[in-house]
Motif scaffolding. Structure first.
Motif, PDB file in Angstrom:
ATOM      1  N   ALA A  32     -12.408  44.226   1.068  1.00 51.07           N
ATOM      2  CA  ALA A  32     -13.589  44.828   0.448  1.00 51.07           C
ATOM      3  C   ALA A  32     -13.500  44.795  -1.070  1.00 51.07           C
ATOM      4  CB  ALA A  32     -13.746  46.265   0.941  1.00 51.07           C
ATOM      5  N   ASP A  33     -12.284  44.689  -1.615  1.00 49.16           N
ATOM      6  CA  ASP A  33     -12.102  44.748  -3.074  1.00 49.16           C
ATOM      7  C   ASP A  33     -11.461  43.508  -3.671  1.00 49.16           C
ATOM      8  OD1 ASP A  33     -12.981  47.527  -3.132  1.00 49.16           O
ATOM      9  OD2 ASP A  33     -11.045  47.996  -2.214  1.00 49.16           O
ATOM     10  N   ILE A  34     -11.047  42.589  -2.827  1.00 51.55           N
ATOM     11  CA  ILE A  34     -10.253  41.459  -3.327  1.00 51.55           C
ATOM     12  C   ILE A  34     -10.871  40.122  -2.929  1.00 51.55           C
ATOM     13  CG2 ILE A  34      -8.017  40.281  -3.205  1.00 51.55           C
ATOM     14  CD1 ILE A  34      -6.733  42.995  -2.676  1.00 51.55           C
ATOM     15  N   ILE A  35     -10.965  39.234  -3.910  1.00 48.92           N
ATOM     16  CA  ILE A  35     -11.292  37.833  -3.665  1.00 48.92           C
ATOM     17  C   ILE A  35     -10.008  37.050  -3.882  1.00 48.92           C
ATOM     18  CG2 ILE A  35     -12.588  35.832  -4.478  1.00 48.92           C
ATOM     19  CD1 ILE A  35     -14.798  37.709  -5.346  1.00 48.92           C
ATOM     20  N   PRO A  36      -9.556  36.290  -2.892  1.00 57.86           N
ATOM     21  CA  PRO A  36      -8.257  35.614  -3.010  1.00 57.86           C
ATOM     22  C   PRO A  36      -8.252  34.529  -4.081  1.00 57.86           C
ATOM     23  CG  PRO A  36      -9.441  34.807  -1.103  1.00 57.86           C
ATOM     24  CD  PRO A  36     -10.230  35.968  -1.624  1.00 57.86           C
ATOM     25  N   ALA A  37      -7.084  34.293  -4.635  1.00 55.99           N
ATOM     26  CA  ALA A  37      -6.923  33.204  -5.595  1.00 55.99           C
ATOM     27  C   ALA A  37      -7.054  31.877  -4.854  1.00 55.99           C
ATOM     28  CB  ALA A  37      -5.557  33.310  -6.267  1.00 55.99           C
ATOM     29  N   SER A  38      -7.601  30.888  -5.527  1.00 53.97           N
ATOM     30  CA  SER A  38      -7.788  29.589  -4.903  1.00 53.97           C
ATOM     31  C   SER A  38      -7.591  28.492  -5.934  1.00 53.97           C
ATOM     32  CB  SER A  38      -9.196  29.488  -4.303  1.00 53.97           C
ATOM     33  OG  SER A  38     -10.179  29.599  -5.323  1.00 53.97           O
ATOM     34  N   ARG A  39      -7.333  27.290  -5.437  1.00 52.15           N
ATOM     35  CA  ARG A  39      -7.253  26.129  -6.332  1.00 52.15           C
ATOM     36  C   ARG A  39      -8.051  24.985  -5.711  1.00 52.15           C
ATOM     37  NH1 ARG A  39      -3.600  22.307  -4.565  1.00 52.15           N
ATOM     38  NH2 ARG A  39      -2.165  22.992  -2.914  1.00 52.15           N
ATOM     39  N   GLN A  40      -8.663  24.212  -6.573  1.00 57.00           N
ATOM     40  CA  GLN A  40      -9.525  23.129  -6.109  1.00 57.00           C
ATOM     41  C   GLN A  40      -8.856  21.781  -6.310  1.00 57.00           C
ATOM     42  OE1 GLN A  40     -13.443  23.090  -7.898  1.00 57.00           O
ATOM     43  NE2 GLN A  40     -13.749  20.930  -7.407  1.00 57.00           N
ATOM     44  N   SER A  41      -9.070  20.910  -5.328  1.00 52.44           N
ATOM     45  CA  SER A  41      -8.594  19.532  -5.442  1.00 52.44           C
ATOM     46  C   SER A  41      -9.643  18.621  -4.817  1.00 52.44           C
ATOM     47  CB  SER A  41      -7.251  19.369  -4.726  1.00 52.44           C
ATOM     48  OG  SER A  41      -6.813  18.018  -4.797  1.00 52.44           O
ATOM     49  N   GLY A  42     -10.438  17.989  -5.661  1.00 48.62           N
ATOM     50  CA  GLY A  42     -11.507  17.136  -5.164  1.00 48.62           C
ATOM     51  C   GLY A  42     -12.546  17.953  -4.419  1.00 48.62           C
ATOM     52  N   ASP A  43     -12.841  17.556  -3.188  1.00 52.55           N
ATOM     53  CA  ASP A  43     -13.840  18.281  -2.398  1.00 52.55           C
ATOM     54  C   ASP A  43     -13.194  19.322  -1.486  1.00 52.55           C
ATOM     55  OD1 ASP A  43     -12.589  16.604  -0.640  1.00 52.55           O
ATOM     56  OD2 ASP A  43     -14.418  15.786   0.245  1.00 52.55           O
ATOM     57  N   LYS A  44     -11.938  19.694  -1.780  1.00 50.71           N
ATOM     58  CA  LYS A  44     -11.218  20.688  -0.991  1.00 50.71           C
ATOM     59  C   LYS A  44     -10.857  21.895  -1.845  1.00 50.71           C
ATOM     60  CE  LYS A  44     -11.100  17.977   2.618  1.00 50.71           C
ATOM     61  NZ  LYS A  44     -11.903  18.273   3.833  1.00 50.71           N
ATOM     62  N   VAL A  45     -10.738  23.037  -1.166  1.00 52.81           N
ATOM     63  CA  VAL A  45     -10.261  24.262  -1.801  1.00 52.81           C
ATOM     64  C   VAL A  45      -9.067  24.757  -1.003  1.00 52.81           C
ATOM     65  CG1 VAL A  45     -10.783  26.697  -2.256  1.00 52.81           C
ATOM     66  CG2 VAL A  45     -12.462  24.946  -2.793  1.00 52.81           C
ATOM     67  N   PHE A  46      -8.012  25.178  -1.689  1.00 52.67           N
ATOM     68  CA  PHE A  46      -6.815  25.683  -1.021  1.00 52.67           C
ATOM     69  C   PHE A  46      -6.667  27.170  -1.304  1.00 52.67           C
ATOM     70  CE2 PHE A  46      -6.251  21.185  -1.476  1.00 52.67           C
ATOM     71  CZ  PHE A  46      -5.640  20.798  -0.299  1.00 52.67           C
ATOM     72  N   VAL A  47      -6.585  27.955  -0.222  1.00 57.28           N
ATOM     73  CA  VAL A  47      -6.436  29.397  -0.314  1.00 57.28           C
ATOM     74  C   VAL A  47      -5.272  29.793   0.584  1.00 57.28           C
ATOM     75  CG1 VAL A  47      -7.546  31.645  -0.026  1.00 57.28           C
ATOM     76  CG2 VAL A  47      -8.922  29.649  -0.608  1.00 57.28           C
ATOM     77  N   ASN A  48      -4.259  30.431  -0.008  1.00 62.71           N
ATOM     78  CA  ASN A  48      -3.062  30.803   0.755  1.00 62.71           C
ATOM     79  C   ASN A  48      -2.500  29.604   1.522  1.00 62.71           C
ATOM     80  OD1 ASN A  48      -3.283  33.464  -0.128  1.00 62.71           O
ATOM     81  ND2 ASN A  48      -4.582  34.040   1.610  1.00 62.71           N
ATOM     82  N   GLU A  49      -2.507  28.458   0.844  1.00 64.37           N
ATOM     83  CA  GLU A  49      -1.957  27.205   1.385  1.00 64.37           C
ATOM     84  C   GLU A  49      -2.780  26.611   2.530  1.00 64.37           C
ATOM     85  OE1 GLU A  49       0.343  25.783  -0.390  1.00 64.37           O
ATOM     86  OE2 GLU A  49       0.306  27.583  -1.622  1.00 64.37           O
ATOM     87  N   LYS A  50      -3.943  27.159   2.789  1.00 68.32           N
ATOM     88  CA  LYS A  50      -4.807  26.593   3.811  1.00 68.32           C
ATOM     89  C   LYS A  50      -5.950  25.832   3.151  1.00 68.32           C
ATOM     90  CE  LYS A  50      -3.887  29.833   7.576  1.00 68.32           C
ATOM     91  NZ  LYS A  50      -4.487  30.770   8.567  1.00 68.32           N
ATOM     92  N   GLU A  51      -6.363  24.742   3.790  1.00 67.34           N
ATOM     93  CA  GLU A  51      -7.355  23.853   3.212  1.00 67.34           C
ATOM     94  C   GLU A  51      -8.750  24.133   3.788  1.00 67.34           C
ATOM     95  OE1 GLU A  51      -8.395  19.338   4.204  1.00 67.34           O
ATOM     96  OE2 GLU A  51      -6.435  19.535   3.222  1.00 67.34           O
ATOM     97  N   TYR A  52      -9.749  24.184   2.877  1.00 64.84           N
ATOM     98  CA  TYR A  52     -11.138  24.405   3.292  1.00 64.84           C
ATOM     99  C   TYR A  52     -12.045  23.433   2.550  1.00 64.84           C
ATOM    100  CZ  TYR A  52      -9.199  28.881   4.821  1.00 64.84           C
ATOM    101  OH  TYR A  52      -8.429  29.858   5.417  1.00 64.84           O
ATOM    102  N   SER A  53     -13.194  23.159   3.155  1.00 58.63           N
ATOM    103  CA  SER A  53     -14.217  22.375   2.463  1.00 58.63           C
ATOM    104  C   SER A  53     -14.716  23.176   1.260  1.00 58.63           C
ATOM    105  CB  SER A  53     -15.375  22.090   3.414  1.00 58.63           C
ATOM    106  OG  SER A  53     -16.566  21.817   2.703  1.00 58.63           O
TER     107      SER A  53
END
Length: 392
Positions: A32-53
């Motif tokens: 409810a209070d936190i947006i996780p840190a993420s990093r972008q690589s091309g058309d992918k986003v990595f959050v907690n080492e998991k890959e998402y579109s």
């Protein structure tokens, strides 16, 4: 239709799906209070080492910021509840070929998992998509395989029922419910709640009852807060739960027979009038009165509007009512369903969810009457006159 089973299923499903969405969001790092840190690589986003579109993740992030954590959970739980109920309704009535919910064996997973090559959408998939499904099957990754198959079916149904099955690929795909292929899951409860008895199709009225029962717990909470919290006002998001009320069938019939029925009697003459009088014998709640003939109108110009249509109970009965009249007057099945949906029936509603259900209920009633409906919809869509009133 066992209403006690429907009530138990709807209430439990809301809680189950909310927890499922909550688990998925927390696994991604959202609270409810936190947006996780993420990093972008091309058309992918990595959050907690998991890959998402990236497209899907950015869409999810935008919805989180727009709705907030709790409302996002509520919205997604109901979206998937609607979709699965719609799939089960069509499956049970044999309006679609796939067994998306049903298992004809002792296995927990639905038949779709083992027979997906026979699904109507399979031949339209790319070779890459087909290979991925086979990899999931070989790895016995049933949960992910089932999720992809349901999403493919929903996307196919977008062609014929776009209001219920919005094209996916956005954040809703990321928040697909988890733990569906387990003993005592939401899917098993859905099978038991919606089932077909005999040869007659399941009455689409079941959709309205499920809508009311699904909202019942939230309605109690809102009413309790209004009573106990001084100055508490009904919020926009609380309006559907606070104001929804399923109209009993006898009241629906009374209203339609004494409004639409009376209008038909006033605006019809000759041979058609005699046919209408024959139909009138079955109007159980019609109150006989002196008929004053008004301007004669063809059936296609008759209009009925429900300004607070809810899940469409009144409109569905009006459809049945008008169908018998058109049929008696000699119209074809194809013309009848199109004229009723595009020319005769209108509806307004403040709740997007209820609007979806009203539209679905009308289309299912039309499919009940005209078996080739889905085929013609792919190339010649029907334009429904049912709308959700939006803020300006």
């Amino acid at each position: 239709m066992n209403k006690s089973i429907l009530m138990k299923f709807a209430i439990e499903s809301r809680n189950t799906l909310m927890k499922s969405i909550d688990t998925t969001l927390m696994a991604m790092g959202f609270t409810a209070d936190i947006i996780p840190a993420s990093r972008q690589s091309g058309d992918k986003v990595f959050v907690n080492e998991k890959e998402y579109s990236k497209v899907q993740y950015d869409d999810l992030l935008a919805r989180y910021k727009e709705l907030g954590y709790e409302q996002l959970k509520e919205s997604m739980a109901y979206t998937w509840f609607n979709r699965f109920v719609a799939l089960r309704f069509m499956e049970a009535n044999e309006y679609i070929n796939e067994k998306i919910i049903t298992s004809s064996t002792s296995k927990i997973e639905p038949d779709l998992v083992s027979s997906f090559r026979d699904a109507s959408f399979y031949d339209n998939l790319s070779s890459t998509e087909k290979d991925y499904l086979l990899q999931l099957k070989d790895a016995d990754n049933v949960e992910t395989l089932y999720a992809k198959l349901v999403i493919y079916k929903c996307n196919e149904l977008n062609k014929t029922l776009p209001f219920m099955f919005e094209k996916m690929g956005d954040y809703t795909e990321l928040l697909f419910p988890s733990n569906l292929i387990t003993k005592g899951s939401f899917l098993e409860s859905l099978r038991e709640a919606i089932y077909r008895e005999g040869e007659e199709p399941i009455d689409v009225e079941i959709i309205g009852w499920l809508y009311q029962y699904y909202n019942s717990e939230k309605k109690q909470v809102v009413e309790k807060e209004l009573k106990n919290i001084k100055g508490r006002k009904v919020q926009k998001d609380d309006l559907p739960a606070k104001t929804q009320l399923f109209t009993p069938k006898w009241i629906v019939k009374y209203m339609v027979e004494n409004s639409l029925g009376n209008l038909l009697l006033e605006s019809t003459e000759g041979l058609n009038y005699d046919k209408l009088l024959d139909l009138k014998k079955d109007w159980k709640y019609y109150i006989d009165q002196e008929i004053t003939k008004s301007e004669l109108m063809p059936l296609e110009e008759i209009k009925l509007i429900d300004p607070c249509m809810g899940s469409g109970h009144i409109l569905v009965y009006a459809f049945d009512f008008l169908y018998k009249v058109y049929e008696a007057f000699g119209y074809s099945e194809r013309d009848i369903v199109r004229y009723i949906l595009e020319k005769n029936l209108y509806g307004l509603e403040i709740d997007d969810r209820a609007t979806q259900l009203a539209q679905f209920a009308l289309m299912m009633k039309a499919r009940e009457k005209y078996k080739r409906l889905f085929r013609i919809l792919e190339n010649d869509p029907i334009r429904l006159n049912t709308y959700a009133i939006q803020e300006s």
